[in-house]
Design a protein around this motif. Structure first.
Motif, PDB file in Angstrom:
ATOM      1  N   ILE A 268       8.468  27.170 -32.674  1.00 38.72           N
ATOM      2  CA  ILE A 268       9.877  27.430 -32.357  1.00 38.72           C
ATOM      3  C   ILE A 268      10.680  27.623 -33.637  1.00 38.72           C
ATOM      4  N   LEU A 269      10.416  26.771 -34.649  1.00 34.31           N
ATOM      5  CA  LEU A 269      11.126  26.898 -35.935  1.00 34.31           C
ATOM      6  C   LEU A 269      10.822  28.242 -36.584  1.00 34.31           C
ATOM      7  N   ALA A 270       9.547  28.626 -36.611  1.00 35.66           N
ATOM      8  CA  ALA A 270       9.156  29.904 -37.232  1.00 35.66           C
ATOM      9  C   ALA A 270       9.796  31.078 -36.497  1.00 35.66           C
ATOM     10  N   GLN A 271       9.767  31.037 -35.174  1.00 29.40           N
ATOM     11  CA  GLN A 271      10.334  32.145 -34.404  1.00 29.40           C
ATOM     12  C   GLN A 271      11.856  32.201 -34.533  1.00 29.40           C
ATOM     13  N   LEU A 272      12.491  31.038 -34.686  1.00 26.82           N
ATOM     14  CA  LEU A 272      13.946  31.023 -34.896  1.00 26.82           C
ATOM     15  C   LEU A 272      14.294  31.678 -36.231  1.00 26.82           C
ATOM     16  N   ILE A 273      13.515  31.368 -37.271  1.00 25.86           N
ATOM     17  CA  ILE A 273      13.755  31.970 -38.582  1.00 25.86           C
ATOM     18  C   ILE A 273      13.560  33.482 -38.513  1.00 25.86           C
ATOM     19  N   ILE A 274      12.490  33.928 -37.851  1.00 20.83           N
ATOM     20  CA  ILE A 274      12.224  35.362 -37.721  1.00 20.83           C
ATOM     21  C   ILE A 274      13.329  36.039 -36.908  1.00 20.83           C
ATOM     22  N   PHE A 275      13.808  35.349 -35.866  1.00 18.67           N
ATOM     23  CA  PHE A 275      14.915  35.885 -35.063  1.00 18.67           C
ATOM     24  C   PHE A 275      16.159  36.102 -35.929  1.00 18.67           C
ATOM     25  N   LEU A 276      16.480  35.131 -36.796  1.00 20.06           N
ATOM     26  CA  LEU A 276      17.655  35.261 -37.661  1.00 20.06           C
ATOM     27  C   LEU A 276      17.445  36.339 -38.727  1.00 20.06           C
ATOM     28  N   LEU A 277      16.222  36.445 -39.230  1.00 26.11           N
ATOM     29  CA  LEU A 277      15.932  37.488 -40.218  1.00 26.11           C
ATOM     30  C   LEU A 277      16.049  38.882 -39.614  1.00 26.11           C
ATOM     31  N   GLY A 278      15.869  38.964 -38.299  1.00 25.55           N
ATOM     32  CA  GLY A 278      15.939  40.255 -37.630  1.00 25.55           C
ATOM     33  C   GLY A 278      17.327  40.871 -37.635  1.00 25.55           C
ATOM     34  N   TRP A 279      18.355  40.067 -37.925  1.00 19.37           N
ATOM     35  CA  TRP A 279      19.708  40.635 -37.985  1.00 19.37           C
ATOM     36  C   TRP A 279      19.876  41.573 -39.177  1.00 19.37           C
ATOM     37  N   PRO A 280      19.550  41.122 -40.409  1.00 17.24           N
ATOM     38  CA  PRO A 280      19.791  42.038 -41.538  1.00 17.24           C
ATOM     39  C   PRO A 280      18.603  42.909 -41.912  1.00 17.24           C
ATOM     40  N   LEU A 281      17.383  42.587 -41.414  1.00 16.40           N
ATOM     41  CA  LEU A 281      16.182  43.253 -41.913  1.00 16.40           C
ATOM     42  C   LEU A 281      15.476  44.047 -40.821  1.00 16.40           C
ATOM     43  N   GLU A 282      14.712  45.069 -41.252  1.00 15.83           N
ATOM     44  CA  GLU A 282      13.854  45.828 -40.346  1.00 15.83           C
ATOM     45  C   GLU A 282      12.576  45.032 -40.078  1.00 15.83           C
ATOM     46  N   TRP A 283      11.879  45.404 -38.990  1.00 20.84           N
ATOM     47  CA  TRP A 283      10.648  44.679 -38.650  1.00 20.84           C
ATOM     48  C   TRP A 283       9.607  44.797 -39.763  1.00 20.84           C
ATOM     49  N   SER A 284       9.529  45.961 -40.424  1.00 21.71           N
ATOM     50  CA  SER A 284       8.519  46.149 -41.460  1.00 21.71           C
ATOM     51  C   SER A 284       8.734  45.171 -42.613  1.00 21.71           C
ATOM     52  N   GLU A 285       9.977  44.935 -42.980  1.00 26.22           N
ATOM     53  CA  GLU A 285      10.276  44.018 -44.077  1.00 26.22           C
ATOM     54  C   GLU A 285       9.966  42.577 -43.687  1.00 26.22           C
ATOM     55  N   ILE A 286      10.234  42.222 -42.427  1.00 24.62           N
ATOM     56  CA  ILE A 286       9.937  40.863 -41.970  1.00 24.62           C
ATOM     57  C   ILE A 286       8.429  40.624 -41.953  1.00 24.62           C
ATOM     58  N   ILE A 287       7.678  41.582 -41.416  1.00 23.87           N
ATOM     59  CA  ILE A 287       6.229  41.427 -41.308  1.00 23.87           C
ATOM     60  C   ILE A 287       5.570  41.386 -42.681  1.00 23.87           C
ATOM     61  N   ILE A 288       5.997  42.249 -43.583  1.00 23.42           N
ATOM     62  CA  ILE A 288       5.324  42.376 -44.877  1.00 23.42           C
ATOM     63  C   ILE A 288       5.762  41.289 -45.860  1.00 23.42           C
ATOM     64  N   ILE A 289       7.029  40.855 -45.773  1.00 24.58           N
ATOM     65  CA  ILE A 289       7.559  39.939 -46.786  1.00 24.58           C
ATOM     66  C   ILE A 289       7.559  38.495 -46.322  1.00 24.58           C
ATOM     67  N   PHE A 290       8.090  38.226 -45.123  1.00 27.55           N
ATOM     68  CA  PHE A 290       8.353  36.846 -44.723  1.00 27.55           C
ATOM     69  C   PHE A 290       7.265  36.228 -43.844  1.00 27.55           C
ATOM     70  N   VAL A 291       6.653  37.023 -42.973  1.00 30.08           N
ATOM     71  CA  VAL A 291       5.605  36.455 -42.116  1.00 30.08           C
ATOM     72  C   VAL A 291       4.463  35.862 -42.930  1.00 30.08           C
ATOM     73  N   PRO A 292       4.012  36.502 -44.054  1.00 33.52           N
ATOM     74  CA  PRO A 292       2.946  35.878 -44.845  1.00 33.52           C
ATOM     75  C   PRO A 292       3.269  34.484 -45.356  1.00 33.52           C
ATOM     76  N   ILE A 293       4.550  34.104 -45.419  1.00 32.96           N
ATOM     77  CA  ILE A 293       4.898  32.741 -45.827  1.00 32.96           C
ATOM     78  C   ILE A 293       4.422  31.733 -44.784  1.00 32.96           C
ATOM     79  N   PHE A 294       4.458  32.150 -43.490  1.00 32.57           N
ATOM     80  CA  PHE A 294       4.047  31.239 -42.420  1.00 32.57           C
ATOM     81  C   PHE A 294       2.533  31.200 -42.224  1.00 32.57           C
ATOM     82  N   LEU A 295       1.847  32.268 -42.588  1.00 24.82           N
ATOM     83  CA  LEU A 295       0.413  32.368 -42.271  1.00 24.82           C
ATOM     84  C   LEU A 295      -0.426  31.229 -42.837  1.00 24.82           C
ATOM     85  N   PRO A 296      -0.214  30.788 -44.103  1.00 19.93           N
ATOM     86  CA  PRO A 296      -1.037  29.672 -44.601  1.00 19.93           C
ATOM     87  C   PRO A 296      -0.815  28.361 -43.856  1.00 19.93           C
ATOM     88  N   LEU A 297       0.306  28.247 -43.141  1.00 22.13           N
ATOM     89  CA  LEU A 297       0.600  27.016 -42.401  1.00 22.13           C
ATOM     90  C   LEU A 297      -0.074  26.962 -41.036  1.00 22.13           C
TER      91      LEU A 297
END
Length: 473
Positions: free
Chosen positions: A361-390
């Protein structure tokens, strides 16, 4: 300042810069190289080389050259070159330009206009028939192209005027186009899932299998809402008159379906089926899809030199954007991890003592908020990899996490004030359709996305069942 603190400072500066509107890919590359220079700089080696030149009695110019060579002899430049080469030779990303080309060719082949017209006639007896036809057309077209802006724009030109002429409510009609146009980043063959596969290492074939049912679930919820709203509130979607939608003989309708609906559906099913059942790799299937798009364009007599040239140009431009985002992101993330920033985030999150569900829920909330200023490609390539090791720490399947992200990113196109679908539509909508009306129309479909996410949280097998049946996950 310690290296981990430098890493967090680097992340903070990056977030500030992208909010100021600088190009994402070049910002990532510039920050990765500049902070990477600090991270990999070896001052003792530089001065040792300089002192050896002095000890040899070299002249001033040679000493200066030695110092300059030592100053620029930094591993960040090797890292940047290697990352660029790795992206350009990535087999997963090879499918991106091919699927994009298929989508751009289909978009320009006049197939969608025929499809919407046929489905509009076929569904005329269903409540909200024109809205149903628009949603089904959006689903098929979004699946074929995966480009949200293209789908929303084209459907806004085709379906929105027809619905407004049929006395549909402005907000209701606009919401249908905006929501339907975003389905392409979820329903396979999706470009977004290819990018997530390249970022996470998850099999793109299994991602496609996992995303199929959640995509159909969301599309079904949209259709359920549209029909239900038309039944409960007929004024928002009046029944079409005979002049607006003619009642034609069954035989003629079948011919129209055979020449409009089935060719595109067969192309999509052939590409997707070849991937899911192991008959072809995603790249090979995308090649067949691109060829099939060309064949359809020729069959519909819509393939001209200008359209072909424009499709190639748009394909190259979009592919270059994705590839350079990867180069910048991987350079940035490598430096960020080397400085210890990734470890700080991991230690912080794992120290919160939260459950896997709370982490999701925390990860999806952060991604939801990032979706306001950013495109999906930027979220997937830049920010999602931060969650993957967890994910291993919380025992979360990265395939399931990827499907949730893809579902969540539907909201980034529908949530005001930065709902890009709404702005795409406003750009081509009639002047009397106001932006606030488009935002209002998006809100019920946003609720449908949240419902679909809740269902997926409660029943993860919706995403995991098909990969398990086909591939034995």
């Amino acid at each position: 300042m310690t290296d981990p603190q430098v890493a967090l400072f680097m992340l903070g500066i990056f977030i500030l810069i992208i909010f100021l509107g600088f190009p994402i890919a070049f910002t990532l590359m510039a920050m990765g190289i500049s902070f990477g220079y600090y991270a990999y700089f070896d001052a003792p080696r530089m001065w040792r080389a300089y002192n050896r030149a002095v000890d040899r009695g070299a002249d001033d110019w040679t000493q200066f050259q030695t110092w300059i060579e030592g100053f620029f002899n930094n591993r960040i430049f090797d890292l940047f070159i290697n990352q660029t080469y790795s992206v350009m030779t990535n087999e997963v990303l090879t499918a991106v330009p091919l699927f994009l080309f298929m989508g751009y060719i289909v978009e320009r082949a006049n197939i969608v206009a025929r499809l919407f017209s046929t489905l509009n006639i076929a569904s005329r007896r269903i409540p909200g028939s024109m809205a149903v036809a628009a949603l089904i057309t959006c689903t098929l077209f979004a699946t074929a192209t995966g480009i949200v802006g293209a789908v929303v724009t084209l459907m806004g030109l085709l379906a929105l005027p027809a619905m407004l002429k049929a006395r549909y409510d402005n907000s209701f009609a606009a919401g249908i186009i905006c929501a339907g146009g975003t389905l392409g980043i979820l329903i396979p063959p999706s470009i977004m899932l290819i990018v997530y596969a390249a970022s996470s290492g998850v099999s793109i074939v299994q991602l496609y299998a996992g995303a199929l049912l959640p995509g159909l679930l969301l599309s079904g919820l949209y259709l359920l809402y549209v029909v239900g709203r038309a039944v409960v509130q007929p004024s928002v979607a009046p029944k079409p008159t005979a002049e607006e939608v003619p009642d034609i003989p069954v035989g003629e309708l079948i011919v129209m379906l055979l020449t409009s609906f089935f060719p595109l559906a067969v192309l999509i099913l052939a590409v997707l089926g070849a991937i899911l059942f192991g008959l072809a790799t995603p790249t090979e299937a995308a090649s067949i899809g691109a060829l099939g798009g060309l064949v359809l364009a020729v069959a519909y007599r819509a393939l001209t030199w200008d359209r072909l040239r424009e499709s190639v140009y748009l394909t190259v431009r979009t592919t270059a954007m994705v590839c350079w985002l990867f180069v910048g992101s991987w350079t940035f993330s490598s430096v960020f991890s080397y400085l210890g920033g990734e470890q700080i985030i991991n230690d912080f999150v794992t120290g919160l003592d939260i459950t896997p569900l709370q982490f999701l829920i925390l990860a999806q909330l952060i991604i939801f908020l990032l979706g306001w200023p950013l495109e999906w490609s930027e979220i997937i390539i830049i920010f999602v990899p931060i969650f993957l090791p967890l994910l291993p720490h919380f025992g979360i399947d990265p395939l399931f996490f990827g499907i949730l992200v893809a579902l969540n990113l539907q909201t980034s196109f529908l949530t005001p004030p930065m709902a890009m679908s709404a702005y795409y539509l406003k750009g081509i909508a009639p002047p009397h359709v106001q932006l606030i009306q488009i935002f209002k129309g998006c809100m019920p479909f946003l609720v449908m996305v949240f419902i679909a996410m809740a269902v997926l949280y409660l029943q993860p097998k919706i995403a995991l069942w098909l990969p398990g049946i086909i591939y034995g996950r």
